[in-house]
Design an enzyme around this catalytic site. Structure first.
Site, PDB file in Angstrom:
ATOM      1  N   ASP A  45       3.991  -5.309  -3.122  1.00  0.00           N
ATOM      2  CA  ASP A  45       3.169  -4.573  -3.904  1.00  0.00           C
ATOM      3  C   ASP A  45       3.169  -3.056  -3.334  1.00  0.00           C
ATOM      4  OD1 ASP A  45       2.590  -6.344  -5.779  1.00  0.00           O
ATOM      5  OD2 ASP A  45       0.612  -6.706  -5.135  1.00  0.00           O
ATOM      6  N   GLY A  46       3.065  -2.767  -2.441  1.00  0.00           N
ATOM      7  CA  GLY A  46       3.217  -1.493  -1.800  1.00  0.00           C
ATOM      8  C   GLY A  46       4.389  -0.920  -2.233  1.00  0.00           C
ATOM      9  N   ASP A 117      -6.028   2.111  -7.579  1.00  0.00           N
ATOM     10  CA  ASP A 117      -7.315   2.588  -7.663  1.00  0.00           C
ATOM     11  C   ASP A 117      -7.407   3.952  -6.891  1.00  0.00           C
ATOM     12  OD1 ASP A 117      -7.295   1.977  -4.702  1.00  0.00           O
ATOM     13  OD2 ASP A 117      -7.330  -0.032  -5.346  1.00  0.00           O
ATOM     14  N   SER A 162     -12.047  -7.267  -3.416  1.00  0.00           N
ATOM     15  CA  SER A 162     -12.221  -7.816  -2.058  1.00  0.00           C
ATOM     16  C   SER A 162     -13.759  -6.991  -1.696  1.00  0.00           C
ATOM     17  CB  SER A 162     -11.294  -6.832  -0.916  1.00  0.00           C
ATOM     18  OG  SER A 162     -11.287  -5.559  -1.010  1.00  0.00           O
TER      19      SER A 162
END
Length: 257
Positions: A45-46, A117, A162
């Site tokens: 994902d990074g 985000d 999280s």
């Protein structure tokens, strides 16, 4: 899109991704991102986020394949499959990033996009003191804690989740506002906002209680004010295998016990 799209394969720096890159190029050919019909990042994902930041302005659809630790935004890597055939059957997910503008103690202004985000975090052991305004109206006079974040639906299953923030359905035209380890107001758990809401964070004591802001992986330190709004002139399209599309993945995350 043609039956044989021009695919630009891109790889992270890991050995599995580099080996997969060589195999994909040998089988499907090599094209530069600006000359391709589809971008295909190989990694986690990074690396997907890096690809979107670097090439999102091209407007090409992106079909990522997982060759990293986390691959929520990726499809499974299968070297024996015809990638072009998978792309032809893939289902699109349209994402708009957040536009972040930060003002620092030195008076400089910096901007960045965030597909996941934007998070504000205390830089020292001192708790951050942050004021929260929505569309120019004060909503939280003083949030005391580790920080606060704003997440897109695609990013709501990452850091936001999280931190006990809500998982947002894809296409819901909403963003999540989530405090990070709040001390005051203790019972405030955040809010779900319309995507077009302008969020402004004011750092109330920046010299004694310094705060940094991170938009995806781009960090700016010693900020005094941060403004976040949905970016209306940028949209990216991610492609997913029908049996495991992004909308289903986000829905499934809401039923993990």
């Amino acid at each position: 899109m043609s039956d044989s799209p021009r695919i630009a394969f891109l790889a992270s720096n890991t050995e599995p991704a580099r080996l997969a890159l060589a195999a994909m190029v040998a089988r499907h050919g090599e094209h530069a991102p600006d000359a391709a019909d589809v971008l295909c990042p190989l990694g986690g994902d990074g690396f997907m986020l890096q690809t979107l930041h670097r090439y999102g302005h091209l407007g090409r659809p992106v079909f990522g394949m997982k060759l990293g630790t986390v691959g929520f935004l990726m499809n499974q890597y299968r070297d024996a499959d015809d990638v072009a055939a998978r792309i032809a059957l893939a289902e699109p997910a349209h994402l708009r990033p957040l536009q972040m503008t930060a003002l620092t103690e030195s008076g400089t202004s910096t901007g960045s996009l965030a597909y996941n985000d934007v998070s504000l975090l205390r830089q020292t052991r001192q708790a951050a003191h942050i004021g929260v305004d929505l569309n120019g109206q004060e909503r939280v006079a003083e949030l005391i804690g580790d920080g606060v974040l704003v997440a897109t639906p695609a990013g709501s299953t990452a850091y936001n989740y999280s931190a006990h923030g809500p998982v947002l359905p894809l296409g819901s035209a909403t963003i999540a506002l989530t405090p990070l380890a709040p001390y005051r107001p203790r019972r405030w758990r955040g809010a779900i906002l319309k995507a077009d809401t302008e969020v402004r964070f004011r750092v109330l004591d920046p010299y004694k209680r310094p705060v940094s802001v991170t938009a995806d992986s781009h960090e700016t330190r010693d900020v005094v004010e941060v403004t976040i709004r949905e970016c209306r002139d940028r949209q990216v399209t991610l492609l997913f295998d029908p049996e495991h599309n992004l909308e289903d993945r986000i829905l499934s995350e809401q039923f993990v016990f």
